[in-house]
Design an enzyme around this catalytic site. Sequence first.
Site, PDB file in Angstrom:
ATOM      1  N   LEU A 100      33.592  48.612  45.836  1.00 56.80           N
ATOM      2  CA  LEU A 100      34.827  47.610  45.641  1.00 56.80           C
ATOM      3  C   LEU A 100      35.935  48.240  45.591  1.00 56.80           C
ATOM      4  CD1 LEU A 100      33.353  44.028  44.655  1.00 56.80           C
ATOM      5  CD2 LEU A 100      33.272  44.586  46.950  1.00 56.80           C
ATOM      6  N   ASP A 101      37.474  48.113  46.177  1.00 53.06           N
ATOM      7  CA  ASP A 101      37.873  48.314  45.108  1.00 53.06           C
ATOM      8  C   ASP A 101      38.691  47.009  44.381  1.00 53.06           C
ATOM      9  OD1 ASP A 101      39.515  49.663  48.042  1.00 53.06           O
ATOM     10  OD2 ASP A 101      40.206  48.084  48.781  1.00 53.06           O
ATOM     11  N   ARG A 102      39.519  48.135  43.703  1.00 54.22           N
ATOM     12  CA  ARG A 102      40.207  47.470  42.102  1.00 54.22           C
ATOM     13  C   ARG A 102      40.488  46.214  41.316  1.00 54.22           C
ATOM     14  NH1 ARG A 102      44.108  47.080  39.199  1.00 54.22           N
ATOM     15  NH2 ARG A 102      45.616  48.593  40.113  1.00 54.22           N
TER      16      ARG A 102
END
Length: 460
Positions: free
Chosen positions: A181-183
């Site tokens: 997942l993106d930050r």
Amino acid sequence: MGQTNKHGLAEEGGASEGPAAKSARTAGGAEEAAATGSELYYEEGGLQRVRPYFHKYAAHAKGRWVGRTVFDVFSREFRDRSTGYYEAAIERGLIEINGKRVTKDAVVQNNDLITHHIHRHEPPVTTQSVRVVTETAEGLLVVDKPASIPVHPSGRYNYNSVTQILETTHGFKKVFPANRLDRLTSGLLLVGLNAAVARRLEQGLRHHRIQKEYVCKVAGNFPRERVVCDEPIRVVAHKLGLNCVDRALGKPSLTEFQWLCDDGAQSIVYCRPKTGRTHQIRVHLQYLGYPIANDPLYHNAEVWGRQMGKGGALPAVAEADGSSAAGPDKPSAPAEPRPTKMVGKRDDDKCNETWRHLVARMAEWKDKQNQEEHDRYAAAATDGSGVCGVCECPMMPDPTPDELCIWLHAWRYSGRGWSHETEFPAWAQGAAALVDAVKYRPEDGSLSPSPSPSPSPGSN
């Protein structure tokens, strides 16, 4: 030799000289007890922080360094710190050549190993906990990741990452995330407690045996009927993290969307990606004309212009001087791009005339953000109050609330006979009662019938 960081020095030994190690190097070169476990993290100003620590970076001398003094190399090549800092660092033994202390006049020779024991300040993150949703006897860990925390150590983040938090504060010996997942994205992660479990999970995701479901908040009034977007996606500029719909060179991609509710200006939307391209949901929503409302990349007029990338429209090139200055948009759907030479080391960094102007605008915008961050550092250090007492560097400004998340949440994963889900985030709470009517049904492999439109709950 590990990965190269932004200073051009390779990172060695992971976090071996971080706060979780048995000892840490002080500014005077001595050894002192380091924080461990619960002492590593602390909360202040509504954010979770990591106590600063020393970390070793190393690199063999580049050709242009040979014959120059070590002080000249650092003061001219690495300008993120002052010349006074580098002079003191050499004197204290924080900068070494071939593992030995040197003076500032030491001359760099060919193949010298240059090391820098840098005092590392990690960016703060949300105080929301990394929560274990489920742990099975087979070694599956289902985790609820808060926005603002990266999955793996990267860039300036090390201990403030999901893997390090799980290993440092939850007591897991080693974890193997199976998906990313993106930050700035929140929600579920599937994690293996051993490599074999992680591989099985990765295969299940790759072959679509595991279904992913998201919720997001988008700009505008999303259509109330189900929407399917199957536009192909490609990485246009890997270093910039820029991905776009490209009908000629993109990879097959498909996402199903369903409106849940809206407040007249923004909508909560259910998303089910059937493929796993980078930024797939974000790119497809932008293409449809309903970008995630607080997305800094894909809902950004400085980069995309007034059309905001809807339908593949690209911003116009300024006619006067050919620069990337903003001007009236002239939609140009990239259906037939003409490839040109490589502009990066990776295949997905191939550029073409269709995209070149957009990539330039994105690079210009990111440079502007970096300069603004630098200016914030400088302002904090003006009177000395924002300077670290150990390394004498400006302290990192805290992120604003808008810099901690985007409104995209991985809500549920499911397979044959099982499913795991999280609670809706605060920005989507009003839609939590509506999602059951549209969620994925593993038994029939499709979305539930679309509900008839109902009044918005007014929670947005």
